[in-house]
Design a protein around this motif. Structure first.
Motif, mmCIF file in Angstrom:
data_model
loop_
_atom_site.group_PDB
_atom_site.id
_atom_site.type_symbol
_atom_site.label_atom_id
_atom_site.label_comp_id
_atom_site.label_asym_id
_atom_site.label_seq_id
_atom_site.Cartn_x
_atom_site.Cartn_y
_atom_site.Cartn_z
ATOM 1 N N VAL A 84 0.839 -1.125 -0.037
ATOM 2 C CA VAL A 84 -0.029 0.042 0.046
ATOM 3 C C VAL A 84 0.778 1.268 0.049
ATOM 4 N N THR A 85 0.689 1.993 -1.110
ATOM 5 C CA THR A 85 1.333 3.336 -1.051
ATOM 6 C C THR A 85 0.403 4.556 -0.896
ATOM 7 N N SER A 86 0.878 5.588 -0.266
ATOM 8 C CA SER A 86 0.053 6.896 -0.322
ATOM 9 C C SER A 86 0.616 7.795 -1.386
ATOM 10 N N ILE A 87 -0.610 8.594 -1.511
ATOM 11 C CA ILE A 87 -0.424 9.694 -2.722
ATOM 12 C C ILE A 87 -0.887 10.983 -1.994
ATOM 13 N N GLY A 88 -0.108 11.714 -2.097
ATOM 14 C CA GLY A 88 -0.171 13.237 -1.645
ATOM 15 C C GLY A 88 0.306 13.514 -0.149
ATOM 16 N N LYS A 109 -6.994 -4.895 6.551
ATOM 17 C CA LYS A 109 -5.845 -5.161 5.786
ATOM 18 C C LYS A 109 -5.298 -3.902 5.200
ATOM 19 N N THR A 110 -6.132 -2.926 4.687
ATOM 20 C CA THR A 110 -5.549 -1.737 4.347
ATOM 21 C C THR A 110 -4.524 -0.924 5.442
ATOM 22 N N LEU A 111 -5.146 -0.794 6.514
ATOM 23 C CA LEU A 111 -4.357 -0.030 7.477
ATOM 24 C C LEU A 111 -3.357 -0.860 8.140
ATOM 25 N N HIS A 112 -3.624 -2.135 8.319
ATOM 26 C CA HIS A 112 -2.540 -2.997 8.598
ATOM 27 C C HIS A 112 -1.236 -3.000 7.772
ATOM 28 N N HIS A 113 -1.225 -2.883 6.670
ATOM 29 C CA HIS A 113 -0.248 -2.674 5.688
ATOM 30 C C HIS A 113 0.341 -1.210 5.651
ATOM 31 N N PHE A 114 -0.430 -0.362 5.933
ATOM 32 C CA PHE A 114 -0.109 0.988 5.633
ATOM 33 C C PHE A 114 0.716 1.598 6.886
ATOM 34 N N LEU A 115 0.249 1.130 8.145
ATOM 35 C CA LEU A 115 0.524 1.732 9.389
ATOM 36 C C LEU A 115 2.285 1.842 9.342
ATOM 37 N N PRO A 116 2.827 0.557 9.199
ATOM 38 C CA PRO A 116 4.255 0.632 9.185
ATOM 39 C C PRO A 116 4.843 1.542 8.329
ATOM 40 N N LYS A 117 4.467 1.708 7.087
ATOM 41 C CA LYS A 117 4.920 3.096 6.347
ATOM 42 C C LYS A 117 5.066 4.025 6.975
ATOM 43 N N LEU A 118 3.970 4.559 7.720
ATOM 44 C CA LEU A 118 3.779 5.623 8.217
ATOM 45 C C LEU A 118 4.847 5.690 9.680
ATOM 46 N N HIS A 120 7.510 4.474 9.984
ATOM 47 C CA HIS A 120 9.062 4.437 9.415
ATOM 48 C C HIS A 120 9.502 5.825 9.550
ATOM 49 N N GLN A 121 8.390 6.777 9.295
ATOM 50 C CA GLN A 121 8.901 8.348 9.519
ATOM 51 C C GLN A 121 8.849 8.882 10.837
ATOM 52 N N GLN A 122 8.967 7.793 11.786
ATOM 53 C CA GLN A 122 8.896 8.279 13.231
ATOM 54 C C GLN A 122 8.074 9.306 13.835
ATOM 55 N N PRO A 123 6.702 9.251 13.530
ATOM 56 C CA PRO A 123 5.924 10.230 14.163
ATOM 57 C C PRO A 123 5.914 9.990 15.828
ATOM 58 N N LYS A 124 5.788 11.015 16.532
ATOM 59 C CA LYS A 124 5.733 10.958 18.083
ATOM 60 C C LYS A 124 4.832 9.967 18.500
ATOM 61 N N SER A 125 3.400 9.993 17.884
ATOM 62 C CA SER A 125 2.456 9.149 18.392
ATOM 63 C C SER A 125 1.822 8.559 16.761
ATOM 64 N N LEU A 126 0.942 7.692 16.851
ATOM 65 C CA LEU A 126 0.071 7.384 15.899
ATOM 66 C C LEU A 126 -1.083 6.555 16.204
ATOM 67 N N LYS A 127 -2.127 7.205 16.003
ATOM 68 C CA LYS A 127 -3.427 6.585 16.370
ATOM 69 C C LYS A 127 -4.447 6.523 15.279
ATOM 70 N N ILE A 128 -5.537 5.797 15.412
ATOM 71 C CA ILE A 128 -6.604 5.605 14.375
ATOM 72 C C ILE A 128 -7.983 5.974 14.855
ATOM 73 N N ALA A 129 -8.693 6.974 13.949
ATOM 74 C CA ALA A 129 -10.147 7.385 14.401
ATOM 75 C C ALA A 129 -10.860 6.725 13.359
ATOM 76 N N THR A 130 -11.742 5.902 13.280
ATOM 77 C CA THR A 130 -12.550 5.294 12.385
ATOM 78 C C THR A 130 -13.924 5.409 12.658
ATOM 79 N N LEU A 131 -14.721 5.931 11.569
ATOM 80 C CA LEU A 131 -16.199 6.185 12.080
ATOM 81 C C LEU A 131 -16.898 4.997 12.316
#
Ligand code: XMP
Ligand code: MG
Length: 177
Positions: A84-88, A109-118, A120-131
């Motif tokens: 999964v790659t991100s555009i933009g 599946k989508t987020l499971h594959h995408f989160l490790p890529k984010l 990688h950029q070493q954010p201080k924290s990474l959380k998910i909000a889904t409706l």
């Protein structure tokens, strides 16, 4: 209007506009408390999350940033599964408090594959909000931090979600009959 036809399928109202907006406001309150003074960056995933992201962002009473990305999945590039790659995504996430905004988590599946890529950029924290979360259908391990509604494993449209391109403009969330 309690039922609606989108393409060949009939849908009935599952969550009214009022119920959705009340829940979105409660999520915004919770996030505002949790992120007071932290200036989080919301990354909303297009197309489905545009309406949720807009209503959620409007209800925040803290300083926050917002950007939108699209995800593209490719099959067969690696034996391990989809890539999964991100555009933009132009923002540098290093040291940032990041909140992913999704319309719906289904298998995960989508987020499971995408989160490790984010990560990688070493954010201080990474959380998910889904409706929406179809928890019965989720097979990929995924920690969801803010969930609007846990819903049955049935196809839904409206409030940004589409069936083959249509239905996004509906104010309510509809379930297939
Ligand atoms: P996964 O399985 O990766 O899927 O968690 C997430 C994406 O699948 C789409 N999806 C839906 N879209 N009604 C929709 O309009 C649904 O009931 C539905 N279930 C999954 C959606 O694009 C989501 O981001
Ligand atoms: Mg989506």
């Amino acid at each position: 209007m309690s039922t609606v036809k989108v393409h060949d399928k009939q849908f009935e109202v599952y969550l009214s506009e009022a119920v959705i907006l009340e829940r979105v406001k409660a999520l915004a309150e919770q996030i505002s408390q949790d992120y007071a003074g932290k200036k989080p960056l919301f990354i909303a995933i297009l197309n489905g999350s545009f309406m949720f992201a807009s209503d959620l962002f409007k209800q925040l009473h803290i300083e926050a940033e917002l950007c939108f990305i699209k995800l593209a999945s490719y099959k067969g590039m690696k034996s391990s599964g989809n890539v999964v790659t991100s555009i933009g995504l132009e923002d540098d996430l290093f040291g940032k408090e990041v909140i992913i905004v999704e319309d719906i988590v289904d298998t995960g599946k989508t987020l499971h594959h995408f989160l490790p890529k984010l990560m990688h950029q070493q954010p201080k924290s990474l959380k998910i909000a889904t409706l929406l979360h179809k928890s019965e259908a989720t097979t990929y391990p995924l920690a969801l931090d803010y969930v609007g509604f846990d819903i049955p494993n049935k196809f839904v449209v409206g409030y940004g979600l589409d069936y083959d391109g249509l239905g996004r403009n509906l104010k309510e969330i509809y379930q297939v009959i």
